[in-house]
Design an enzyme around this catalytic site. Structure first.
Site, PDB file in Angstrom:
ATOM      1  N   PHE A  68      31.618   6.190  14.859  1.00 33.92           N
ATOM      2  CA  PHE A  68      30.884   6.577  16.077  1.00 33.92           C
ATOM      3  C   PHE A  68      29.382   6.337  15.945  1.00 33.92           C
ATOM      4  CE2 PHE A  68      34.485   9.757  15.910  1.00 33.92           C
ATOM      5  CZ  PHE A  68      35.305   9.023  16.783  1.00 33.92           C
ATOM      6  N   HIS A  79       2.882  -0.032   1.182  1.00 36.75           N
ATOM      7  CA  HIS A  79       1.738  -0.664   1.855  1.00 36.75           C
ATOM      8  C   HIS A  79       2.206  -1.889   2.634  1.00 36.75           C
ATOM      9  CE1 HIS A  79      -1.225   1.804  -0.431  1.00 36.75           C
ATOM     10  NE2 HIS A  79      -0.141   1.949  -1.182  1.00 36.75           N
ATOM     11  N   HIS A  83      -0.159   0.508   7.946  1.00 39.62           N
ATOM     12  CA  HIS A  83       0.066   1.565   6.962  1.00 39.62           C
ATOM     13  C   HIS A  83      -1.238   2.244   6.601  1.00 39.62           C
ATOM     14  CE1 HIS A  83      -1.151  -1.670   4.140  1.00 39.62           C
ATOM     15  NE2 HIS A  83      -1.583  -0.669   3.388  1.00 39.62           N
ATOM     16  N   ASP A  85      -3.636   3.930   3.593  1.00 45.79           N
ATOM     17  CA  ASP A  85      -3.957   4.016   2.165  1.00 45.79           C
ATOM     18  C   ASP A  85      -4.441   5.431   1.871  1.00 45.79           C
ATOM     19  OD1 ASP A  85      -3.480   1.293   1.885  1.00 45.79           O
ATOM     20  OD2 ASP A  85      -5.574   0.757   1.483  1.00 45.79           O
ATOM     21  N   HIS A  89      -4.079   5.790  -4.115  1.00 47.61           N
ATOM     22  CA  HIS A  89      -3.774   4.357  -4.192  1.00 47.61           C
ATOM     23  C   HIS A  89      -4.734   3.646  -5.148  1.00 47.61           C
ATOM     24  CE1 HIS A  89      -2.770   0.321  -3.097  1.00 47.61           C
ATOM     25  NE2 HIS A  89      -3.773   0.123  -2.288  1.00 47.61           N
ATOM     26  N   HIS A 218     -11.690  -0.169  -0.825  1.00 46.05           N
ATOM     27  CA  HIS A 218     -10.765   0.672  -1.580  1.00 46.05           C
ATOM     28  C   HIS A 218     -11.535   1.541  -2.588  1.00 46.05           C
ATOM     29  CE1 HIS A 218      -7.787  -2.334  -0.169  1.00 46.05           C
ATOM     30  NE2 HIS A 218      -6.892  -1.381  -0.334  1.00 46.05           N
TER      31      HIS A 218
END
Ligand code: MN
Length: 272
Positions: A68, A79, A83, A85, A89, A218
């Site tokens: 079903f 990533h 997305h 960070d 990270h 970063h």
């Protein structure tokens, strides 16, 4: 605060939002790239290890394995596609928050759109500097605390082609826009922003491995409890100031990031 409805007029701020959505005076803009096995993703050069792309694995499909219902396993790197960070990270944020620990209040806030489409059309390696932010502030007012600086580059128009999106030259070097070291440092240490959003595959420029320090967005943002979201689209539907953003990553315990659904709420009457 009490919320009541009198003569069809909602009282209270959230009630006003609900009214605005019902009457289409407020619209929801989806800033998310659809997630599939074809979604273009980061490719690190040798000898670095890459994440897997997103894929669906069928477990049952209204058949003998589940008469079903239909359901899948998903396989994905953290990533991948649009997305977020999280601080952990990056090496500079290793003592910081994993994606499950980011406070929801940091993930909802003012959407501040800075448009450098023309600059990036002229130079795919364009780097946003503090001067560009200062110029934006002189026109639109100071960046809001808790805001998200969304850098519109026009890069989303390349998202249908992995090759154009990553934009590697013949020598394996990617060319895509990002931030100067000074700008990354300023956003991280001087601004009250919660984070930045970009249209490219990562929050740093394609050539950021050659900056000092390498990958400054970063390095500085994640090391200072600021966050990044990538592979955004439809930023052209937002005004420079006045929209709100909702960033919704999965609360993966110990996760360094997560695919995210990202929405903006905007007044229909606002000029883009
Ligand atoms: Mn990432």
């Amino acid at each position: 605060m009490e919320t009541s409805i009198e003569n069809g007029t909602a009282q209270g701020t959230v009630a006003g939002l609900i009214d605005g959505l019902a009457s289409s005076r407020i619209t929801v803009v989806d800033l998310t790239t659809p997630l599939s096995a074809a979604t273009p993703t980061l490719e690190l050069p040798e000898p670095f290890a890459n994440l897997i792309d997103f894929s669906l694995e069928e477990v049952s499909a209204y058949n003998e394995r589940g008469p079903f219902w239909k359901h899948h396993n998903i396989h994905t790197g953290e990533h991948i596609g649009t997305h977020l960070d999280a601080p952990v990270h990056w090496a500079t944020g290793r003592g910081g928050k994993d994606v499950s620990r980011i406070e929801p209040g940091r993930l909802v806030g003012p959407a501040l759109v800075l448009d450098v489409t023309d600059e990036v059309a002229a130079d795919p390696d364009f780097l946003l500097d503090v001067g560009h932010i200062r110029a934006w502030e002189s026109e639109h007012g100071p960046l809001h605390d808790g805001g998200w600086l969304l850098i519109r580059t026009g890069w989303e128009s390349r998202a249908g082609s992995r090759q154009e999106f990553l934009n590697n030259d013949g020598h394996g070097r990617p060319h895509s826009p990002g931030l100067t070291v000074e700008c990354a440092q300023w956003i991280a240490r001087e601004s009250g922003l919660s984070g930045i959003g970009v249209e490219t595959v990562g929050i740093d420029a394609g050539g950021a491995g050659g900056q000092e320090p390498p990958f400054p967005a970063h390095h500085f943002l994640l090391g200072n409890d600021k966050y990044g979201i990538t592979s955004l689209r439809n930023l052209g539907e937002l005004p420079p100031v006045g929209a709100a953003i909702v960033v919704a990553p999965l609360p993966i315990v110990d996760g360094t990031g997560s695919p995210a659904r990202v929405f903006a709420l905007r007044d229909q009457s606002q000029a883009q």
